[in-house]
Motif scaffolding. Structure first.
Motif, short mmCIF file in Angstrom:
data_model
loop_
_atom_site.label_atom_id
_atom_site.label_comp_id
_atom_site.label_asym_id
_atom_site.label_seq_id
_atom_site.Cartn_x
_atom_site.Cartn_y
_atom_site.Cartn_z
N VAL A 1 -31.65 -20.34 -17.10
CA VAL A 1 -32.81 -20.79 -16.33
C VAL A 1 -31.95 -22.16 -15.34
N PHE A 2 -31.03 -22.69 -16.10
CA PHE A 2 -31.08 -24.15 -15.80
C PHE A 2 -28.84 -23.92 -15.12
N MET A 3 -28.40 -23.61 -15.90
CA MET A 3 -26.97 -23.86 -15.99
C MET A 3 -27.08 -23.19 -14.42
N ILE A 4 -26.83 -21.81 -14.88
CA ILE A 4 -26.18 -20.74 -13.70
C ILE A 4 -26.73 -21.07 -12.57
N PRO A 5 -28.43 -21.37 -12.22
CA PRO A 5 -28.60 -21.46 -10.68
C PRO A 5 -28.21 -23.11 -10.35
N LEU B 1 -29.73 -34.91 0.99
CA LEU B 1 -29.31 -36.23 -0.09
C LEU B 1 -29.25 -35.99 -1.58
N SER B 2 -30.00 -34.83 -1.80
CA SER B 2 -30.22 -34.49 -3.07
C SER B 2 -28.60 -34.17 -4.07
N PRO B 3 -27.73 -33.58 -3.17
CA PRO B 3 -26.97 -33.17 -4.44
C PRO B 3 -25.93 -35.30 -4.46
N THR B 4 -26.69 -36.11 -4.29
CA THR B 4 -26.03 -37.09 -4.51
C THR B 4 -25.65 -38.21 -6.00
N PHE B 5 -26.99 -37.50 -6.33
CA PHE B 5 -27.29 -38.11 -7.61
C PHE B 5 -27.22 -37.41 -8.49
N PRO C 1 -33.81 -23.26 -1.68
CA PRO C 1 -34.65 -22.52 -2.75
C PRO C 1 -33.87 -23.59 -4.03
N LEU C 2 -32.15 -22.91 -3.50
CA LEU C 2 -31.98 -23.40 -4.57
C LEU C 2 -31.93 -25.43 -5.29
N ARG C 3 -31.67 -25.94 -3.89
CA ARG C 3 -31.89 -26.49 -4.42
C ARG C 3 -34.01 -27.66 -4.92
N PHE C 4 -34.74 -26.13 -5.00
CA PHE C 4 -36.12 -27.84 -4.91
C PHE C 4 -35.28 -26.85 -6.94
N TYR C 5 -35.71 -25.46 -7.03
CA TYR C 5 -35.39 -25.18 -8.11
C TYR C 5 -34.33 -25.76 -9.14
N SER C 6 -33.20 -26.28 -8.83
CA SER C 6 -32.08 -26.74 -9.78
C SER C 6 -32.52 -27.99 -9.44
N PHE C 7 -32.92 -29.22 -9.25
CA PHE C 7 -33.67 -30.37 -9.53
C PHE C 7 -35.20 -30.45 -10.22
N ILE C 8 -36.09 -28.88 -10.47
CA ILE C 8 -36.84 -29.24 -10.38
C ILE C 8 -36.96 -28.93 -12.30
#
Length: 357
Positions: free
Chosen positions: A80-84, A190-194, A333-340
């Motif tokens: 659910v979390f680490m692979i995505p 810019l999301s991966p920067t934090f 989609p991976l950006r949204f899912y990963s941070f949520i």
């Protein structure tokens, strides 16, 4: 030197600068014809809000590394979390090394095959990623000390040829841009920067409020990245450039620098910041692999090298700049899912920790 608020703030600001001034201006110019200030504010405030929520969640945890809270039976968390999250990092690194290789060939190495440029980038970033997080922060501090005054001068001179009437019209015609892909992409660029905030090694208690308030310094930088090319060239001309801010700097000539123009000076700084950013992403990827499969650090390091080889091959298969932009859209989609999922996981840890106490 142990990790402290100063090191974290410097790393956060520099990596944002390294990402922001290449990709963000193009996305802004492709979104609307006028009223860009509204998009900048939406992106900026949303970015700060996400940082604030993440820091708030991390402030409630005793350990600043979420991987220390993984349950003993972690197959569900892995799926659910680490692979995505790992796939998101891999996708981001693929697009990043291809983007910065494209930029390098345009600015410095016209005759060099892009594969060789990517190998240089990914090798350096992998070397950084195989080190400790402390070493990454120390390296960032040294680079900031050597380049910060140059960056400040460049930011001042970036308005040297500005034609301020290009600031108008400022009226926002409609808000249909919220459904446009450039707006959505810029929303998350810019999301991966934090991301590193959730994977810090355990040290003395950090002051997350101080880090949050310093993150507001990004707003002026976002405005500068978006508006400087328009002020110099006008909207119609600036939107035709692949890297508008870099093209804008090429119009400013300086006599005191060992470089011919500000473009070379600033471009070199961006490449250094970007390499550190990629090194941090690869370091987090190694941590995810090590905790997911419960292997030694050496095993995880070897796996990272193999993954990096695959990343380089994948990046080399992207042949045109249009394909780069397509791949950026693919990982949204991976950006949204990963941070949520990351935020949900952090607050779930905090809730469980609260009940245990």
């Amino acid at each position: 030197m142990k990790i402290n608020n100063l090191l974290i703030i410097i790393f956060f600001l520099l990596t944002n600068i390294g990402v922001m001034f290449l990709l963000y201006p193009t996305l802004i110019l492709d979104t609307v014809d006028n009223g860009h200030w509204l998009i900048v504010l939406i992106h900026g405030f949303t970015h700060i809000a996400l940082v604030g929520v993440l820091l708030f969640g991390m402030s409630k945890l005793e350990n600043p590394n979420v991987l220390q809270y993984l349950p003993e039976k972690r197959w569900f968390i892995s799926i659910v979390f680490m692979i995505p999250l790992s796939l998101f990092i891999i996708g981001t690194v693929i697009v990043s090394i291809r983007t910065y290789a494209e930029f390098t060939t345009i600015l410095f190495l016209n005759q060099t095959p892009i594969l060789y440029v990517m190998i240089i980038f990914v090798t350096t970033a992998t070397y950084i990623g195989l080190g400790s997080m402390e070493s990454i922060f120390r390296t960032t501090l040294l680079i900031a000390g050597a380049s910060s005054y140059i960056i400040v001068v460049i930011f001042i001179l970036s308005f040297f040829n500005a034609r301020w009437y290009n600031l108008f019209p400022m009226k926002v015609s409609n808000i249909d841009f919220v459904f446009e892909m450039p707006f959505i992409t810029g929303f998350l660029i810019l999301s991966p920067t934090f991301l590193f905030f959730a994977f810090l090694p355990k040290r003395k208690k950090l002051n997350y409020k101080t880090i949050f308030w310093f993150s507001w310094c990004l707003i002026p930088f976002i405005f500068m990245a978006a508006y400087s090319p328009m002020l110099v060239f006008g909207f119609e001309v600036a939107r035709n450039f692949t890297f508008p801010y870099i093209e804008m700097l090429a119009t400013v000539d300086i006599q005191w620098s060992i470089f011919e123009t500000l473009t070379s000076l600033f471009g070199l700084s961006l490449l250094i910041y970007a390499t550190i950013f990629l090194g941090m992403l690869l370091h987090i990827l190694r941590m995810l692999y090590q905790n997911m499969f419960r292997v030694s650090k050496l095993h995880a390091s070897v796996a990272l090298v193999i993954i990096v080889i695959i990343i380089t091959i994948a990046a080399n298969m992207i042949s045109t700049w249009e394909q780069v932009q397509t791949h950026i859209i693919w990982i949204i989609p991976l950006r949204f899912y990963s941070f949520i999922s990351l935020l949900i996981f952090i607050f779930w840890i905090g809730r469980r920790q609260k009940h245990e106490t």
